[in-house]
Every structure is written in C-alpha cells, then in structure tokens.
Design an enzyme around this catalytic site. Structure first.
Site, PDB file in Angstrom:
ATOM      1  N   HIS A 161       0.843  -1.206   0.000  1.00  8.49           N
ATOM      2  CA  HIS A 161       0.000   0.000   0.000  1.00  8.49           C
ATOM      3  C   HIS A 161       0.877   1.255   0.000  1.00  8.49           C
ATOM      4  O   HIS A 161       0.676   2.184  -0.804  1.00  8.49           O
ATOM      5  CB  HIS A 161      -0.909  -0.025   1.232  1.00  8.49           C
ATOM      6  CG  HIS A 161      -1.698   1.228   1.442  1.00  8.49           C
ATOM      7  ND1 HIS A 161      -2.988   1.383   1.013  1.00  8.49           N
ATOM      8  CD2 HIS A 161      -1.371   2.403   2.049  1.00  8.49           C
ATOM      9  CE1 HIS A 161      -3.426   2.591   1.335  1.00  8.49           C
ATOM     10  NE2 HIS A 161      -2.462   3.225   1.984  1.00  8.49           N
ATOM     11  N   GLU A 162       1.870   1.288   0.892  1.00  3.97           N
ATOM     12  CA  GLU A 162       2.752   2.454   0.970  1.00  3.97           C
ATOM     13  C   GLU A 162       3.693   2.526  -0.228  1.00  3.97           C
ATOM     14  O   GLU A 162       4.050   3.623  -0.687  1.00  3.97           O
ATOM     15  CB  GLU A 162       3.544   2.432   2.283  1.00  3.97           C
ATOM     16  CG  GLU A 162       2.686   2.494   3.533  1.00  3.97           C
ATOM     17  CD  GLU A 162       1.752   3.680   3.556  1.00  3.97           C
ATOM     18  OE1 GLU A 162       2.135   4.762   3.066  1.00  3.97           O
ATOM     19  OE2 GLU A 162       0.620   3.530   4.039  1.00  3.97           O
ATOM     20  N   HIS A 165       2.190   4.495  -2.961  1.00  8.19           N
ATOM     21  CA  HIS A 165       2.392   5.932  -2.755  1.00  8.19           C
ATOM     22  C   HIS A 165       3.803   6.333  -3.191  1.00  8.19           C
ATOM     23  O   HIS A 165       3.994   7.317  -3.906  1.00  8.19           O
ATOM     24  CB  HIS A 165       2.253   6.295  -1.272  1.00  8.19           C
ATOM     25  CG  HIS A 165       0.869   6.195  -0.725  1.00  8.19           C
ATOM     26  ND1 HIS A 165      -0.225   6.739  -1.334  1.00  8.19           N
ATOM     27  CD2 HIS A 165       0.396   5.626   0.433  1.00  8.19           C
ATOM     28  CE1 HIS A 165      -1.304   6.516  -0.606  1.00  8.19           C
ATOM     29  NE2 HIS A 165      -0.955   5.840   0.473  1.00  8.19           N
ATOM     30  N   ASP A 172      -4.561   7.534  -1.564  1.00 10.45           N
ATOM     31  CA  ASP A 172      -5.496   6.693  -0.810  1.00 10.45           C
ATOM     32  C   ASP A 172      -6.891   6.725  -1.424  1.00 10.45           C
ATOM     33  O   ASP A 172      -7.342   7.761  -1.938  1.00 10.45           O
ATOM     34  CB  ASP A 172      -5.571   7.156   0.644  1.00 10.45           C
ATOM     35  CG  ASP A 172      -4.311   6.836   1.425  1.00 10.45           C
ATOM     36  OD1 ASP A 172      -3.706   5.786   1.160  1.00 10.45           O
ATOM     37  OD2 ASP A 172      -3.932   7.653   2.289  1.00 10.45           O
TER      38      ASP A 172
END
Length: 902
Positions: A161-162, A165, A172
C-alpha cells in the site's frame, strides 16, 4: 592526425560517460531492472536499539511483500535486491561496509513513533499524480508488535500500500474526513474502492445498524462507521482502500474503480484508477514491462553499516582561480572545516592544476585545534592549467590511506574550469560519493554527470562575492545518520556590495542554540565595526570576534546556549568599496529536542522546457509539519537572471495538500542555463493553530475499526490517539535557510520558448442553496500559478462520466461577469441557473472549471465538485440536535474536498 585522434578519444569518453549515466538511471535510487526492483534502501534510525529480530522481521516483511506486489501488478513487479542500512552505533552484527548508501537516500525509514502519526505507517508524499514520493516511514513497534496487525492489516500488504504511494504516486482510496457520500443515484455509500467491497454501516457505540442521518446533507453522521466484511469475493480491490482484508489482493482497475468516491486518488489523479496511473503515468510506465512467466525470484538482502565520515577536499588552484575566486574558495572551505564537518570525521585536502598534490593527509576532527590546523593548509595562491581528473585521482589516493579502499568515502570537488573528464569509469568504480561544485560560468558542465554516477550532489555557484552562494553550498554539505541533533543548521546568510551598512535580524528558536556562530566575510579591508545584539540586549562587538587576515574572516561563537528570540546584526563598512557578507549557523539545543529543519529541492534536476518544474521546501520538526511560515525561494542562473518565488502551503496549484508543512510553487522559466536554489524560511510570532487551521494526515495505512465476521460485528481496539496539537510543531518564531541541488534548463535548438497555460484548479468546491449555486476555488495564474488568468469556463452535468469524458458537452454556466483574481486568491462565486431551478429534488450535480489566459491557452479541467439539491429541512422538537444547522444540503467534493476552502 593528432588532432583527429584526440577528438576521437574525447568522443569515445563522452559516449562512455553518457552510457554510465544511462545505466545509473536518472536518479541515484530505486531501479527497475527487468521485472525486479533493485537498490531498495531501508535505513534504521540510530535511536532504535540494536535488535537482530528487527532485521529478520524486515526481511520477512519485504519477502512476503514481494509476492503481494507480484500478484497486485498482474505478475509484473517484485523486489529483487534490498539493502538494510543499520545505525553506526550497532556493534553486534559484523555488518558490511556501505558504498554510496546513506541514511538520507533511504526510501524506507525505520524509526521510533512519529508524534503526528504514532505507529501508523505513512509515506511522505506531496508530488503530482504519478510522481515518486520521498520515503515510507515505519516504526519498530509496527514491525515487531503483532497486535498492530489488527489495526492496520498484515505488514506485507501495508508495505505494498505504501509502496504504491512511494513509487507510483497514487493516493489513498479511503477518506477519514469524508467516510460517506451521496452517490449518483442518491444512495449513501462508504468512501471506498471498489463498491463491490461488502460490509455494514454501524453505530460506533452500540454496534447496531446505524440510523443517524444528518438531515442537512442526508448522509450518515460521524457516529456511524463502515465495517468491511472479513470475507470478500476473490481478488477484490483495492489495496489502496482495504489492504487489511485477506481477499483484497489487487489495485482498482478501470473495471472496478469507484470514480465517485471523495478520496485523494480521485482528487489528485483526475478520477483515474490506480492501475491506469501505474502503467501510463508513473516512473515505471515507459518500461513496458511484460508479465513474468513463472514464479518471481526471492529478494536478495544485504545488511550494511556506514562508518565515520571520510572526506577529501579536491580544490582547483589553476590560474583562472586567481584573485577573488581563490579567496572565495578559502573562505567557504574554512566554514566547512570549522563549523560544518562533523566531529570524529576524517578530512584531507588535495589541490590540482595540470597536476595534483596533497596539502594535508587525512586528519581526524577531534576538537577546535584539529579544525584550525586544517584551515591553515587551505590554498591561497593559484597558477597553471586545469586537469580535473588528476585532482580526483589524487583524492582517491588519499582516501585509500585510511583502510585501503575508497568505498563509502566522499570527495568535495570544486573547480571553475574545463578539462577532459576521462575518469568517469574510475569515479563509478571507486564506490566513493563525489559532490561537485561548479564555480562561475566556465566550469565544466559535465561535473553534474560525475555526481549523478556516484550518488553525490551537484551545485553551481556564481562568482559574485556578495551573494554568499559558495559559502551556502559548503554550509549545506552536511551528512546525517538520521540524528539531526548533531548537525549544523544554516539559519541565514546575506551580503552587500560597496560602502554602507549591512544589518538584519535572525530568530533563534527553542530547538537550537548550541554552537551558534556569526561569520563575517570581507574582500579586502576589515569593516570598521561589527555589532551583534542578543534578545536581552547584550552586545557583542568587533573585539569579541576572532579575525583571520589571510582568509579575511571574522567569527563569533556564542558560548553555551544562545538566547531564544530575535538577534540583530549591524556591520559598518563605509571606507572600502568591497563585498561584505554574514552567515549564521547553529546546532540543536540538546539531544532530546529535535531541531526544525528545511529541505529544498526541485521536482527534476534537468528539463528541456517543455513543462514547468516545481520548487519544494519541506519544513518540519522530526516529521511534524511546521505551518504558517513565510517561505521564499531564490533561483539564479549562470547568466545572472534571478527569480524569486513565494512558496505556498495552500493545497492549490503546485501544492498537493494544505497545511502539511510542504511549501510549493511552479517554476516556469524557459531560459537555458544552470540554476542554483536557495530557500529562506521565517515565521514571526505566529501561534500554533488557534483552532483555525484544520490539519489532515494523508498517504497513510488505513486504520481498521473492526470487521463483520460471519454477520457479527467485531470491533478492534481503538487506534492510539494522536491529538490535533501533535499534527504541527509549536516552535514560535524561527529562521532557516536551505540550499537545494543545482539544476539545468536546456531548450532544444530552434525550439521557441514554451508558453504555459494556467494551472489546473484542484480544490473546486460546490454548494447549492435552494436555486443558487456557490462555487469556491483557489485562483490559478496566467502562467501556471503565477500572474492572473483571463477568464473562467464553468460547466455542470448530472452525469459524472459524461462531464469527465466531454467537458465541452456539459451545460455551460454564464461566467461573463467573473473577473479572475491574482493567483493564490480565494475565488467565491454564486449564481442562479435555470438548470438548477428545474432540477428535481435529490438531484446530484457535478461541476468543473477550466481557466484561460490572454493567449487563449486553456488549463486542464479542474477536479469535479459534487453538490445535491434536496428539499429544505424543517426542524422539529425531535431534531433539535440539528436546529442550528443550515437547511440546505452541502456535500463534499469528488476529488478535492480533503478540507473546506473558505
């Protein structure tokens, strides 16, 4: 024949140099080689106690994350080579020696909890959609404590998930500020992706089905929370929304994306799905990676440790350095040796002309005497030709004397001339970091390449003596292992040319004060008087300064801890027509209080003028944002052109998020040249927040309040609280100066300079009050976010996809009476429209804006703002809770409303 042979040799070297740069990548960091990511650097902060289990857990997390990443990207990406950099104070592991890896280059940081985020994983992200971010922040507790898996999900999936980014610049797909919204069909939805994610909306307190509807906007109140069902369909998306769910293994694609949800992904990326951004807009888009046949290899790990800093100054003393240039070099290097280079470092000095020699072998810094001794060896005379590679080779020779190799060592190379650079291969193979400084307009333009292939920094400094550019560069050449309390911080620098009085003020805040130094430089004759005045009125004058007649320097070190408050300086120079400058530095007040720091950089280090660059300044106190500061960037070219930009933290134009301590602005110049960057940050007597500024965390791992398990609501422990006070640093008045790496603008020959349109509006907000529409947004400029646009075009549609697909086909609002304000101003506009009057109650409408400049260049379409027309609410005695609220609905904003613009 000799000339031809020499030209062929130089051409061959140039080709080899370009090949090295190509193979090294555009930046010294993560690389995609085939399907695998290499040079993934994870750094552990020195405050973390040595723990072998932590290393094993990091390896386990990254290995498992590699498989999650491989599945999520349809068998295209995985982690191949990972380096873990442990602190220098760890002693039990027999760790390998670093090459060019440093803490500040790490893309994943392991640290203690952050005061603004607690143990919640987050990514420092503030670029445009598709742009790489700065780093991922994980805490030791997150890695070691399995209880946090309940709150955030499995470590491997959180990491991916990170990573999305960090690497691909996606955002998000949940939103704690707007957890619910009114869908296009007037149904209430939880903010998520995809809509196929099943769950229940329950009361936070009694966990029953939530019935609390706000009558003014017809969506659930904050008493309600969406809980996802623990069992979902296979391969449900999205990892940017619910990475905690076992069967969520994919990112949203065009088939599953929820383009209506009021989340950051939609706002920042024009409602595009994550997979589209990854494969068409991110740094990996042009790689055209094909799915890997068969399983992916397991990651390879290396655990390394950086030793004490070992640096060699390689200084040009050729004939072109005579006069003011050799004096500048001497003064700037003196500052580095006396104030900047860290204690216990090893420093050597080498000079070069057509040949090279060692002036001072490697010497350990262990007190003022060792620093003073090194300063005495700095060169003060210049004569002869220039051979940069001879200087570099002598520098490498000196660096080998401490342990037989140059691995992880450092060179600071300064030159004002040109010579053949036929040593690029040796620089690359040395494993040393080469920082290059080009002094004046004639310095070799290929110096930048030497820094790129070695992981060093590149700077250009003009020879104007009153600009303090070279001194500023040397002041910025610090290194850190993550502990900023022992690093010298540049507070301010200024100068003047000619006779007169140089005066000013500098704020010393409570986070600094040790080793506070005032350094006054002059060109020929000492100034008649120098006066430094403390906040309490104590005067330090000329006799309190130490003077060097050779390097023409006066320095004052405040004993103990400098007073907090406004310091003033006055330098009187009325007899000699010369330059005078002052530079002020300080260190953290103690090991327990991290200082406020500023980092400045450009979005790119080179550009062809086809699109604007962005200027960034990060202002924080150990990751906690410092807001409400005045931030001014000065960009100066090697031809003398100078530009000043006020950087903004307003969440509009170049700035991604309001009040996150990241200040930004577009730089739209199209003049060729090398440019340097200086950022000055000040804050004067501004209180912390006073409740008027709403701050918001973003680019974080989503906290999971609970699940629905086989129809039963199971709540998680509450997330450890982080107060609004912890979201910003309270440091009072302060002054800081930061120097960014230099960059270049190179327009293709014969191509006219570009003319940029107004920037895209990213914070459009819409409200409907009865039959009147109220729109607010931040004004763009004539050229991106500078100047004033010429006009606006506003359109509305009842179909989101229709508006996105054909802006010009939507209903046009009458904007003939709008006169755009200057860029950065808040635009507020309300109007009546038959389109609104004739709409049925409960109608959802979508608005978008484009701006136009005087040359008829149109901006991109803004974010889409959503509003709903509903029947006005009439309060009764049973709904007194809402009696004081407006009776007209206002809903949030599809891709923009992370906060309300007022």
């Amino acid at each position: 024949p000799g000339y031809i042979s020499r030209s062929i040799t130089m051409a061959s070297e140039a080709v080899a140099v370009l090949l090295l740069v190509f193979l090294s990548g555009s930046t010294f960091g993560i690389k995609l080689e085939g399907n695998g990511y290499t040079d993934v650097l994870i750094a552990i902060n020195p405050v973390v106690p040595e723990n072998p289990l932590l290393i094993e857990r990091i390896k386990e997390m990254m290995s498992n994350a590699s498989s999650v990443l491989f599945t999520a990207t349809e068998d295209k990406f995985y982690f191949e080579e990972i380096t873990i950099l442990v602190p220098p104070n760890w002693s039990q592991g027999g760790y390998g020696r670093t090459k060019t890896e440093t803490y500040e280059k790490a893309k994943i940081i392991i640290n203690e909890e952050n005061r603004a985020y607690g143990d919640q994983p987050y990514t420092l992200q503030y670029g445009q959609c598709g742009s790489e971010s700065r780093y991922i922040h994980l805490t030791t507790k997150f890695i070691l404590d399995d209880e946090l898996i309940k709150l955030y999900g499995p470590r491997d999936k959180v990491l991916v998930h990170e990573w999305a980014h960090l690497r691909w610049g996606v955002y998000d797909e949940f939103d704690d500020g707007q957890p619910f919204y009114k869908g296009a069909h007037s149904d209430i939805q939880a903010t998520r992706c995809s809509l196929e994610l099943d769950g229940k909306i329950v009361n936070r307190i009694n966990h029953t089905n939530c019935t609390h509807i706000d009558p003014n906007n017809k969506i659930y109140t904050q008493d309600c929370v969406f809980l996802a069902d623990s069992e979902q369909w296979e391969n449900t998306a999205s990892l940017m929304s619910y990475p905690s769910l076992h069967k969520v293994t994919r990112f949203c694609s065009n088939k599953t994306h929820n383009s209506e949800a009021p989340n950051a992904q939609n706002r920042m990326c024009d409602n595009r799905d994550v997979m589209d951004v990854i494969f068409t807009s991110s740094v990996d888009a042009k790689a055209n990676v094909q799915p890997l046949k068969g399983p992916h290899p397991v990651p390879r790990f290396t655990v390394m440790q950086r030793g004490q800093r070992v640096v060699c100054l390689v200084l040009d003393v050729s004939g072109s350095m005579r006069g003011s240039r050799i004096l500048q070099q001497q003064q700037a290097a003196s500052l580095f040796l006396t104030t900047i280079v860290e204690d216990h470092s090893y420093v050597g000095i080498v000079t070069f002309t057509k040949d090279a020699k060692t002036l001072k072998p490697l010497t350990v810094i262990h007190g003022e005497e060792s620093r003073t001794q090194l300063v005495r060896y700095l060169p003060s005379e210049a004569n002869g030709g220039t051979d940069i590679c001879k200087g570099l080779k002598k520098g490498f020779e000196e660096l080998r004397k401490d342990n037989g190799n140059t691995m992880g060592d450092e060179i600071i190379l300064l030159t004002d001339g040109e010579s053949e650079l036929n040593c690029a291969s040796e620089v690359k193979e040395s494993g040393a970091i080469v920082n290059t400084i080009a002094l004046g307009p004639s310095a070799n333009k290929e110096l930048k390449m030497l820094s790129e292939i070695s992981g060093g920094k590149y700077f250009y400094a003009s020879e104007n003596l009153d600009q303090t550019e070279l001194v500023n560069v040397f002041a910025s050449l610090t290194t850190t292992n993550g502990d900023l309390t022992h690093q010298t911080i540049l507070l301010d620098s200024s100068g003047m040319k000619g006779k007169g009085i140089l005066n000013g003020t500098v704020s010393v805040d409570h986070t600094i004060g040790n080793k506070t130094t005032f350094l006054v430089l002059h060109e020929s004759q000492s100034p008649e008087d120098i006066e430094i005045k403390s906040p309490s009125g104590q005067i330090y004058d000329f006799i309190d300064f130490q003077h060097s007649s050779i390097s023409k320097m006066h320095s004052l070190v405040i004993q103990g801890t400098a007073e907090t408050g406004e310091w003033t300086y006055t330098i009187k120079n009325t007899l000699s027509d010369q330059y005078i400058t002052i530079t002020i530095t300080s260190c953290a007040v103690s090991d327990a209080i991290p200082p406020v720091t500023v980092k400045a950089h450009m979005s790119q280090q080179s550009i062809d003028g086809s699109k604007p660059m962005l200027v960034y300044a990060e202002v924080n106190q150990k990751g906690v944002p410092v807001i409400l500061a005045d931030v001014m960037a000065t960009l100066k070219s090697d031809s003398g052109d100078q530009y000043q930009l006020q950087l903004l933290d307003n969440g509009a134009g170049a700035d991604a998020f309001r009040n996150d301590g990241i200040y930004s602005r577009y730089f739209t110049t199209s003049k060729n040249g090398r440019y340097n960057l200086k950022v000055k940050v000040q804050r004067k007597n501004k209180s912390k927040n006073n409740g008027q500024v709403r701050l918001k965390r973003h680019s974080v791992a989503p906290y999971v309040p609970g699940y629905v398990i086989k129809g039963k609501v199971v709540m998680n422990p509450p997330k450890p609280p982080v107060s609004e006070d912890d979201l910003q640093a309270d440091v009072g008045s302060f002054t800081r100066t930061a120097i960014g790496e230099s960059f270049s603008v190179s327009l293709p020959p014969g191509v006219p300079p570009p003319n940029f349109p107004p920037n895209k509006i990213t914070d459009l907000n819409a409200e409907i009050e009865e039959d009147k529409v109220m729109l607010t947004w931040t004004a763009p400029g004539e050229d991106m976010d500078q100047g004033t646009a010429d006009s606006y075009e506003i359109r509305v549609s009842m179909d989101l996809e229709a508006l996105r697909g054909s802006f010009s086909g939507a209903h046009l609002m009458n904007t003939s009476d709008i006169r755009p304000l200057e860029a950065g101003s808040t635009e507020e506009y309300s109007f009546l429209s038959s389109y609104i009057i004739n709409a049925e109650p409960e109608t959802v409408m979508f608005f978008a804006v484009r701006s136009c400049d005087k040359d008829s260049l149109m901006s991109d379409m803004s974010n889409v703002a959503k509003a709903t027309k509903i029947v006005p609410f009439v309060p009764t005695t049973t709904t007194i809770l809402y009696a004081n609220l407006s009776a007209i609905v206002i809903t949030g904003n599809i891709c923009s409303a992370l906060f309300k613009i007022t």
